[in-house]
Motif scaffolding. Structure first.
Motif, mmCIF file in Angstrom:
data_model
loop_
_atom_site.group_PDB
_atom_site.id
_atom_site.type_symbol
_atom_site.label_atom_id
_atom_site.label_comp_id
_atom_site.label_asym_id
_atom_site.label_seq_id
_atom_site.Cartn_x
_atom_site.Cartn_y
_atom_site.Cartn_z
ATOM 1 N N ARG A 37 -39.985 4.153 3.305
ATOM 2 C CA ARG A 37 -39.853 3.551 1.787
ATOM 3 C C ARG A 37 -40.997 3.806 1.034
ATOM 4 N NH1 ARG A 37 -35.425 0.753 2.451
ATOM 5 N NH2 ARG A 37 -34.837 -0.280 4.583
ATOM 6 N N ILE A 38 -41.041 3.859 -0.110
ATOM 7 C CA ILE A 38 -41.839 4.185 -1.195
ATOM 8 C C ILE A 38 -43.295 3.239 -1.181
ATOM 9 C CG2 ILE A 38 -41.245 3.179 -3.252
ATOM 10 C CD1 ILE A 38 -41.991 6.043 -4.626
ATOM 11 N N CYS A 39 -44.072 3.779 -1.368
ATOM 12 C CA CYS A 39 -45.207 2.717 -1.556
ATOM 13 C C CYS A 39 -46.599 3.392 -2.474
ATOM 14 C CB CYS A 39 -46.117 2.100 0.007
ATOM 15 S SG CYS A 39 -46.774 3.589 0.830
ATOM 16 N N TRP A 40 -47.270 2.632 -2.963
ATOM 17 C CA TRP A 40 -48.168 3.058 -4.078
ATOM 18 C C TRP A 40 -49.696 3.327 -3.749
ATOM 19 C CZ3 TRP A 40 -44.354 4.024 -7.120
ATOM 20 C CH2 TRP A 40 -43.088 3.298 -7.187
ATOM 21 N N ARG A 41 -50.337 4.229 -4.218
ATOM 22 C CA ARG A 41 -51.791 4.296 -4.322
ATOM 23 C C ARG A 41 -52.396 4.199 -5.872
ATOM 24 N NH1 ARG A 41 -54.830 6.026 0.292
ATOM 25 N NH2 ARG A 41 -56.273 5.168 -1.309
ATOM 26 N N PHE A 42 -53.484 3.957 -5.853
ATOM 27 C CA PHE A 42 -53.780 3.954 -7.328
ATOM 28 C C PHE A 42 -55.147 4.558 -7.450
ATOM 29 C CE2 PHE A 42 -50.646 0.666 -7.110
ATOM 30 C CZ PHE A 42 -49.932 0.736 -8.144
ATOM 31 N N GLN A 43 -55.825 5.157 -6.645
ATOM 32 C CA GLN A 43 -56.889 6.053 -6.820
ATOM 33 C C GLN A 43 -57.110 6.805 -7.609
ATOM 34 O OE1 GLN A 43 -58.236 7.493 -2.733
ATOM 35 N NE2 GLN A 43 -60.077 8.547 -3.603
ATOM 36 N N HIS A 44 -56.264 7.680 -7.884
ATOM 37 C CA HIS A 44 -56.051 8.788 -9.017
ATOM 38 C C HIS A 44 -55.290 8.289 -10.473
ATOM 39 C CE1 HIS A 44 -57.326 11.182 -5.639
ATOM 40 N NE2 HIS A 44 -56.483 10.883 -5.022
ATOM 41 N N VAL A 45 -55.553 7.120 -10.584
ATOM 42 C CA VAL A 45 -55.051 6.633 -11.963
ATOM 43 C C VAL A 45 -55.823 7.065 -13.061
ATOM 44 C CG1 VAL A 45 -54.762 4.772 -13.702
ATOM 45 C CG2 VAL A 45 -53.684 4.764 -11.136
ATOM 46 N N ASP A 46 -55.346 7.828 -14.055
ATOM 47 C CA ASP A 46 -56.580 8.291 -15.009
ATOM 48 C C ASP A 46 -56.562 7.317 -16.225
ATOM 49 O OD1 ASP A 46 -57.584 9.983 -17.036
ATOM 50 O OD2 ASP A 46 -55.712 11.212 -17.334
ATOM 51 N N ASN A 47 -57.374 6.430 -16.080
ATOM 52 C CA ASN A 47 -57.813 5.546 -17.003
ATOM 53 C C ASN A 47 -58.476 5.734 -18.309
ATOM 54 O OD1 ASN A 47 -56.132 3.249 -16.076
ATOM 55 N ND2 ASN A 47 -57.525 2.896 -14.649
ATOM 56 N N THR A 73 -38.043 -1.296 -2.229
ATOM 57 C CA THR A 73 -36.909 -1.287 -1.133
ATOM 58 C C THR A 73 -36.334 -0.146 -0.769
ATOM 59 O OG1 THR A 73 -35.277 -1.948 -2.718
ATOM 60 C CG2 THR A 73 -36.616 -3.933 -1.745
ATOM 61 N N GLN A 74 -36.423 0.932 -1.675
ATOM 62 C CA GLN A 74 -35.545 2.350 -1.396
ATOM 63 C C GLN A 74 -36.480 3.448 -0.888
ATOM 64 O OE1 GLN A 74 -34.792 2.425 -6.067
ATOM 65 N NE2 GLN A 74 -33.024 2.943 -5.233
ATOM 66 N N THR A 75 -35.655 4.123 -0.206
ATOM 67 C CA THR A 75 -36.444 5.019 0.432
ATOM 68 C C THR A 75 -36.719 6.304 -0.349
ATOM 69 O OG1 THR A 75 -34.250 6.417 0.961
ATOM 70 C CG2 THR A 75 -35.124 4.631 2.666
ATOM 71 N N ILE A 76 -37.540 7.159 0.040
ATOM 72 C CA ILE A 76 -37.895 8.472 -0.637
ATOM 73 C C ILE A 76 -36.593 9.317 -1.053
ATOM 74 C CG2 ILE A 76 -38.992 10.558 -0.834
ATOM 75 C CD1 ILE A 76 -40.682 7.992 -1.241
ATOM 76 N N ARG A 77 -35.734 9.463 -0.125
ATOM 77 C CA ARG A 77 -34.336 9.998 -0.111
ATOM 78 C C ARG A 77 -33.583 9.505 -1.379
ATOM 79 N NH1 ARG A 77 -32.305 13.933 2.290
ATOM 80 N NH2 ARG A 77 -33.284 13.662 4.222
ATOM 81 N N VAL A 131 -46.701 12.252 -1.613
ATOM 82 C CA VAL A 131 -47.184 12.773 -0.319
ATOM 83 C C VAL A 131 -46.592 11.813 0.851
ATOM 84 C CG1 VAL A 131 -48.783 13.327 1.071
ATOM 85 C CG2 VAL A 131 -49.371 13.368 -1.360
ATOM 86 N N ASP A 132 -45.554 12.233 1.214
ATOM 87 C CA ASP A 132 -44.924 11.747 2.391
ATOM 88 C C ASP A 132 -43.930 10.609 1.519
ATOM 89 O OD1 ASP A 132 -45.293 13.411 4.341
ATOM 90 O OD2 ASP A 132 -47.115 11.966 4.974
ATOM 91 N N ASN A 133 -44.213 9.274 2.214
ATOM 92 C CA ASN A 133 -43.577 8.332 1.327
ATOM 93 C C ASN A 133 -44.516 7.421 0.157
ATOM 94 O OD1 ASN A 133 -45.169 7.015 3.506
ATOM 95 N ND2 ASN A 133 -43.973 5.270 3.283
ATOM 96 N N VAL A 134 -45.712 8.131 -0.030
ATOM 97 C CA VAL A 134 -46.962 7.460 -0.696
ATOM 98 C C VAL A 134 -46.681 8.150 -2.123
ATOM 99 C CG1 VAL A 134 -49.110 6.787 -1.066
ATOM 100 C CG2 VAL A 134 -48.268 7.062 1.291
ATOM 101 N N PHE A 135 -46.760 7.276 -3.205
ATOM 102 C CA PHE A 135 -46.860 7.781 -4.743
ATOM 103 C C PHE A 135 -48.179 7.601 -4.843
ATOM 104 C CE2 PHE A 135 -46.051 7.967 -9.045
ATOM 105 C CZ PHE A 135 -44.846 8.941 -9.252
ATOM 106 N N HIS A 136 -48.918 8.624 -5.379
ATOM 107 C CA HIS A 136 -50.212 8.339 -5.591
ATOM 108 C C HIS A 136 -50.318 8.382 -7.574
ATOM 109 C CE1 HIS A 136 -52.229 9.325 -2.111
ATOM 110 N NE2 HIS A 136 -51.089 10.135 -1.812
#
Length: 154
Positions: A37-47, A73-77, A131-136
């Motif tokens: 399932r999708i999950c989030w990373r915020f390290q590269h947010v361009d503030n 709750t949704q998969t990458i697919r 990247v895989d299931n992680v949305f940066h």
């Protein structure tokens, strides 16, 4: 000698070799299958650019967080490979917005070959790198400026 292990009050104990944990399935339902399932990373947010999230008004931040939680709750697919909205991938070399390209270069992310986006409304888009299931997360584009549509009213 007194044990230094901590327990969270009210959680059923599960013993491991190193520490006591709560019952993960009860505390975090759905966590066992979150690898697809999708999950989030915020390290590269361009503030520092025009599409950052640090200056969003509270109501818009709440809208964005609700949308992020709504698709967790949704998969990458389901999100990206369904042939429909909300997710799409774009080849970076085709990015039409020169300011966006400049921001990526300044952030040293211009070597990426593909950028992804999630559509969260008529004009609102979230851009980042999948990247895989992680949305940066990189940008919150409320006015559809990063990758403008050729269609009218989108």
């Amino acid at each position: 000698m007194k044990s230094t292990k901590k327990r969270v009050a009210g959680l059923p104990a599960q013993r491991t070799a190193q520490k006591t944990l709560g019952d993960i399935d009860k505390v975090l339902p759905g966590s066992r299958n979150s690898g697809d399932r999708i999950c989030w990373r915020f390290q590269h947010v361009d503030n520092d650019g025009p599409w950052g999230i640090d200056k969003l008004p509270p109501q818009e931040m709440g809208f964005l967080l609700d949308k992020l939680a709504g698709v967790e709750t949704q998969t990458i697919r389901e999100l990206f490979f369904n042939g429909e909205e909300p997710g799409k991938h774009y080849d970076m070399h085709r990015l039409p917005n020169r300011e966006a390209l400049g921001r990526l270069a300044e952030m040293k992310l211009n070597d990426m070959t593909r950028i992804s986006r999630l559509r969260f409304g008529g004009r609102q888009r979230l851009y980042g790198f999948l990247v895989d299931n992680v949305f940066h997360v990189v940008w919150w584009d409320r006015e559809h400026e990063v990758w403008p549509s050729q269609k009218k009213n989108t």
